[in-house]
Enzyme design. Structure first.
Site, PDB file in Angstrom:
ATOM      1  N   LYS A 114      62.812   3.356  25.218  1.00 48.85           N
ATOM      2  CA  LYS A 114      64.250   3.508  25.450  1.00 48.85           C
ATOM      3  C   LYS A 114      64.544   4.764  26.275  1.00 48.85           C
ATOM      4  O   LYS A 114      65.291   4.706  27.259  1.00 48.85           O
ATOM      5  CB  LYS A 114      64.996   3.581  24.115  1.00 48.85           C
ATOM      6  CG  LYS A 114      66.514   3.682  24.260  1.00 48.85           C
ATOM      7  CD  LYS A 114      67.188   3.798  22.903  1.00 48.85           C
ATOM      8  CE  LYS A 114      66.984   5.181  22.311  1.00 48.85           C
ATOM      9  NZ  LYS A 114      67.767   5.397  21.069  1.00 48.85           N
ATOM     10  N   ASP A 172      69.687   0.623  22.842  1.00 47.01           N
ATOM     11  CA  ASP A 172      69.932   1.456  21.660  1.00 47.01           C
ATOM     12  C   ASP A 172      70.686   0.609  20.638  1.00 47.01           C
ATOM     13  O   ASP A 172      70.816  -0.606  20.791  1.00 47.01           O
ATOM     14  CB  ASP A 172      70.719   2.710  22.046  1.00 47.01           C
ATOM     15  CG  ASP A 172      72.141   2.397  22.512  1.00 47.01           C
ATOM     16  OD1 ASP A 172      72.472   1.204  22.715  1.00 47.01           O
ATOM     17  OD2 ASP A 172      72.926   3.354  22.659  1.00 47.01           O
TER      18      ASP A 172
END
Length: 210
Positions: A120, A138
């Protein structure tokens, strides 16, 4: 969500906010990397407060090594998990100096090898720093993808892969920011603001609030 609705979904988000920006403060790719790594399980506002003075004295991995772990902790002690984050930031700075001449690489695999930098974080850094059309999933994007029917998946990676296929290429560069901002301010976890939603009629969420 069918192709026509996906196109309209992002067209409306674009119309509402043509040039979306991330909310973390940074000065270059390195400070962006640090800010994103620190933001895990913390708010952008909290990270910005902690890095305001830090980024006045740190702009490179070598600056970070010169500051040292103890010095870094003094700046970020208001952020959750600051002890482990400080260790990772220092280790990552050392790796950048040793293996990349102190330069943050625009390379997914190389970034993911850095301590405290997962998929991420690497996606976020490449998207913002070098305009690479990545999707960093997220909690907000995971929720929006599943709730709207845009990209349903049981894991962040599954949602990411589906979004890469689902997002029209025209909107791919900024899709990450649009979805995060939408999840943060409109499609909230506990009480979504459906009455303020620009894509209300395109959404598959059954428990809509008005």
């Amino acid at each position: 969500m069918n192709k026509a609705n996906r196109e309209e979904f992002f067209r409306r988000l674009w119309e509402d906010n043509p040039e979306p920006k991330g909310e973390l403060n940074y000065t270059n790719p390195y400070t962006l990397l640090v800010a994103v790594a620190l933001s895990a399980q913390a708010t952008d506002i909290g990270v910005n407060k902690a890095t305001e003075k830090l980024f006045q004295i740190v702009s490179t991995p070598q600056d970070m090594l010169d500051l040292g772990e103890a010095g870094l902790k003094e700046h970020i002690k208001t952020i959750g998990l600051y002890n482990s984050k400080a260790k990772n930031v220092i280790k990552a700075a050392q790796m950048l100096v040793d293996n990349h001449e102190g330069i943050v690489p625009n390379n997914q695999a190389a970034l993911e090898k850095l301590p405290g930098v997962g998929r991420k974080t690497a996606n976020v850094v490449r998207n913002i720093a070098w305009a690479v059309p990545t999707i960093a999933v997220d909690t907000h994007i995971f929720r929006v993808g599943n709730r709207t029917g845009l990209a349903k998946g049981k894991t962040p990676l599954e949602v990411e892969k589906k979004l890469i296929k689902a997002v029209p290429k025209t909107y791919m560069l900024h899709a990450h920011h649009w979805l995060i901002l939408h999840g943060r301010y409109i499609c909230k976890a506990r009480k979504p603001e459906c009455g303020q939603c620009k894509v209300y009629d395109l959404c598959a969420y059954k428990a809509k609030t008005v």
